[in-house]
Write a protein that holds these residues in place. Structure first.
Motif, mmCIF file in Angstrom:
data_model
loop_
_atom_site.group_PDB
_atom_site.id
_atom_site.type_symbol
_atom_site.label_atom_id
_atom_site.label_comp_id
_atom_site.label_asym_id
_atom_site.label_seq_id
_atom_site.Cartn_x
_atom_site.Cartn_y
_atom_site.Cartn_z
ATOM 1 N N THR A 82 47.568 26.451 27.822
ATOM 2 C CA THR A 82 46.164 26.744 27.510
ATOM 3 C C THR A 82 46.020 27.148 26.049
ATOM 4 O OG1 THR A 82 45.639 27.388 29.760
ATOM 5 C CG2 THR A 82 44.227 28.303 28.039
ATOM 6 N N ARG A 107 44.005 25.460 22.504
ATOM 7 C CA ARG A 107 43.042 26.169 21.649
ATOM 8 C C ARG A 107 43.513 26.272 20.202
ATOM 9 N NH1 ARG A 107 41.694 30.814 26.194
ATOM 10 N NH2 ARG A 107 40.684 29.344 27.618
ATOM 11 N N CYS A 156 47.997 31.131 19.726
ATOM 12 C CA CYS A 156 48.109 29.749 19.253
ATOM 13 C C CYS A 156 48.189 29.786 17.733
ATOM 14 C CB CYS A 156 46.900 28.923 19.703
ATOM 15 S SG CYS A 156 45.324 29.463 19.033
ATOM 16 N N TYR A 199 44.098 25.894 16.418
ATOM 17 C CA TYR A 199 43.264 25.416 15.313
ATOM 18 C C TYR A 199 44.220 24.881 14.257
ATOM 19 C CZ TYR A 199 40.092 25.378 11.326
ATOM 20 O OH TYR A 199 39.359 24.995 10.226
#
Ligand code: THU
Length: 139
Positions: A17, A21, A46, A23
């Protein structure tokens, strides 16, 4: 099943998950991480890039930062899972190894996984021999 194996099963969906996400418009290299505490709490991170490239934050350090911010005591984090999409289980960078070493438990394990069968894992002494340690600042 060892406690690390059980933790990996729990952490895998969280790391995936988190990777979703990511970036990462500059590298297109998505990384997700999830770390679990002795108390069984899970924290995600992340990679978050920036147009000023040097400000990029890795997924592993994002997860560890979230854990500390939530009140997880340094040394209480037991298993950290890294996930990168694709067929290669990637190695964590040197900066993340230093931060892992300070915040994770002495008997912790870092594991890297991907979409294929490959997994890699490291104990603290394997991922960072001869670390710079907090004691050095207290003498
Ligand atoms: N990256 C991580 O998130 N973790 C690592 O251990 C290595 C690299 C990220 C940073 C950057 O967004 C992208 O991967 C390419 O370096």
């Amino acid at each position: 099943m060892s406690r690390h194996e059980a933790a990996i099963i729990r952490l895998e969906p969280h790391a995936k998950t988190a990777a979703g996400r990511s970036y990462s418009p500059y590298s297109q290299f998505r990384v997700g991480a999830a770390v679990i505490s002795e108390a069984g709490r899970v924290y995600r991170g992340c990679n978050v890039e920036n147009a000023s490239f040097g400000l990029t934050q890795c997924a592993e350090r994002s997860a560890l930062t979230a854990a500390v911010c939530d009140g997880a005591a340094p040394g209480s984090l037991t298993t950290l899972l890294i996930y990168t999409p694709g067929q290669t289980a990637h190695s964590p960078c040197g900066a993340c190894r230093q931060v892992m070493h300070e915040l994770m438990a002495a008997d912790s394990l870092v594991v890297s996984c991907c979409d294929g069968d490959e997994t890699r894992s490291w104990t603290p002494s394997e991922y960072l021999p001869d670390p710079f340690v907090p004691d050095a600042l207290l003498r």
